[in-house]
Motif scaffolding. Structure first.
Motif, PDB file in Angstrom:
ATOM      1  N   THR A  12       0.839  -1.210   0.000  1.00  0.00           N
ATOM      2  CA  THR A  12       0.000   0.000   0.000  1.00  0.00           C
ATOM      3  C   THR A  12       0.865   1.247   0.000  1.00  0.00           C
ATOM      4  OG1 THR A  12      -1.715  -1.225   1.171  1.00  0.00           O
ATOM      5  CG2 THR A  12      -1.861   1.191   1.213  1.00  0.00           C
ATOM      6  N   ALA A  13       1.894   1.265   0.834  1.00  0.00           N
ATOM      7  CA  ALA A  13       2.793   2.420   0.887  1.00  0.00           C
ATOM      8  C   ALA A  13       3.486   2.624  -0.454  1.00  0.00           C
ATOM      9  CB  ALA A  13       3.817   2.246   2.002  1.00  0.00           C
ATOM     10  N   GLN A  14       3.919   1.536  -1.072  1.00  0.00           N
ATOM     11  CA  GLN A  14       4.589   1.668  -2.362  1.00  0.00           C
ATOM     12  C   GLN A  14       3.655   2.263  -3.413  1.00  0.00           C
ATOM     13  OE1 GLN A  14       6.893  -1.681  -3.801  1.00  0.00           O
ATOM     14  NE2 GLN A  14       6.516  -1.097  -5.927  1.00  0.00           N
ATOM     15  N   SER A  15       2.424   1.796  -3.473  1.00  0.00           N
ATOM     16  CA  SER A  15       1.502   2.342  -4.472  1.00  0.00           C
ATOM     17  C   SER A  15       1.213   3.820  -4.204  1.00  0.00           C
ATOM     18  CB  SER A  15       0.211   1.527  -4.541  1.00  0.00           C
ATOM     19  OG  SER A  15      -0.594   1.722  -3.410  1.00  0.00           O
ATOM     20  N   ILE A  16       1.153   4.198  -2.935  1.00  0.00           N
ATOM     21  CA  ILE A  16       0.930   5.610  -2.603  1.00  0.00           C
ATOM     22  C   ILE A  16       2.149   6.439  -2.980  1.00  0.00           C
ATOM     23  CG2 ILE A  16       0.568   7.249  -0.709  1.00  0.00           C
ATOM     24  CD1 ILE A  16      -1.130   5.069   0.685  1.00  0.00           C
ATOM     25  N   VAL A  17       3.346   5.933  -2.655  1.00  0.00           N
ATOM     26  CA  VAL A  17       4.578   6.660  -3.000  1.00  0.00           C
ATOM     27  C   VAL A  17       4.671   6.838  -4.508  1.00  0.00           C
ATOM     28  CG1 VAL A  17       7.108   6.520  -3.062  1.00  0.00           C
ATOM     29  CG2 VAL A  17       5.886   6.044  -0.936  1.00  0.00           C
ATOM     30  N   GLN A  18       4.364   5.800  -5.267  1.00  0.00           N
ATOM     31  CA  GLN A  18       4.480   5.875  -6.719  1.00  0.00           C
ATOM     32  C   GLN A  18       3.472   6.851  -7.324  1.00  0.00           C
ATOM     33  OE1 GLN A  18       5.243   1.296  -7.098  1.00  0.00           O
ATOM     34  NE2 GLN A  18       5.787   2.276  -9.032  1.00  0.00           N
ATOM     35  N   GLU A  19       2.434   7.148  -6.607  1.00  0.00           N
ATOM     36  CA  GLU A  19       1.449   8.108  -7.121  1.00  0.00           C
ATOM     37  C   GLU A  19       1.642   9.505  -6.544  1.00  0.00           C
ATOM     38  OE1 GLU A  19      -3.343   8.573  -7.819  1.00  0.00           O
ATOM     39  OE2 GLU A  19      -2.560   6.735  -6.926  1.00  0.00           O
ATOM     40  N   TYR A  20       1.934   9.604  -5.239  1.00  0.00           N
ATOM     41  CA  TYR A  20       1.960  10.908  -4.575  1.00  0.00           C
ATOM     42  C   TYR A  20       3.324  11.340  -4.055  1.00  0.00           C
ATOM     43  CZ  TYR A  20      -3.063  10.127  -4.575  1.00  0.00           C
ATOM     44  OH  TYR A  20      -4.342   9.882  -4.969  1.00  0.00           O
ATOM     45  N   GLY A  21       4.287  10.431  -4.030  1.00  0.00           N
ATOM     46  CA  GLY A  21       5.585  10.739  -3.464  1.00  0.00           C
ATOM     47  C   GLY A  21       5.634  10.381  -1.986  1.00  0.00           C
TER      48      GLY A  21
END
Length: 187
Positions: A12-21
């Motif tokens: 979940t954190a990775q998908s958020i980072v890849q979208e929002y930083g």
């Protein structure tokens, strides 16, 4: 749920980072998406720096496994480069970028270990590209002027830039246009 909580948090954190930083989310965002309390996240990752370090270590390990798989699947260096491009095309399909690129945009706020992990990731990308380019040129598959180190940097920077352009325009074809040009310039 087949995955353990720690893996789900990292996914979940990775998908958020890849979208929002990295600076574009809090533990509350992850907790809401996963359906857990923030204290559960703190159990696995006491602070956001710990989470960042775990993310880049996992991403690096997955990258190394992916390029090892590419090497195992083919000896054709042009095909290796095409498969490498596919690694970078994955996030683009959802108008995101690779985690390395997104983390690099937040360098000023990352821990030293996360910074070292990003440098290690990019160095591994470049070393692998340089090796494939050298082998391809030595075997007569690839044709380029200049050093393989320079071409490796140009190749990687072009893929990263292609991700950003595709994301900015919300147009996957912009990534493909650049990727196809990279291969065409080498054969």
């Amino acid at each position: 749920m087949n995955k353990n909580t720690e893996e789900v948090i990292l996914d979940t954190a990775q998908s958020i980072v890849q979208e929002y930083g990295f600076n574009g989310f809090s533990y509350a965002h992850i907790a809401k998406k996963v359906g857990i309390r923030t204290s559960s996240i703190h159990y696995y990752f006491p602070n956001k720096e710990d989470l960042g370090e775990a993310l880049i270590v996992r991403y690096y390990n997955n990258f190394m496994a992916s390029i090892a798989q590419i090497d195992a699947e083919t000896t054709d260096n042009i095909e290796k480069l095409r498969k490498f491009i596919q690694l970078y095309s994955g996030p683009v399909q959802e108008y995101c970028t690779c985690m390395g690129v997104m983390l690099a945009t937040d360098l000023a706020s990352l821990s030293g270990q996360t910074l070292d992990g990003i440098a290690k990731l990019f160095t591994s990308n470049l070393d692998w590209l340089k090796r494939v380019l050298d082998e391809g040129r030595n075997e007569g598959q690839l044709n380029f002027s200049g050093s393989s180190e320079t071409v490796a940097h140009q190749f990687l920077a072009s893929l990263q830039g292609a991700q950003l352009l595709a994301r900015s325009f919300r147009d996957y074809n912009r990534f493909n246009l650049i990727a196809e040009g990279l291969i065409a310039a080498l054969i």
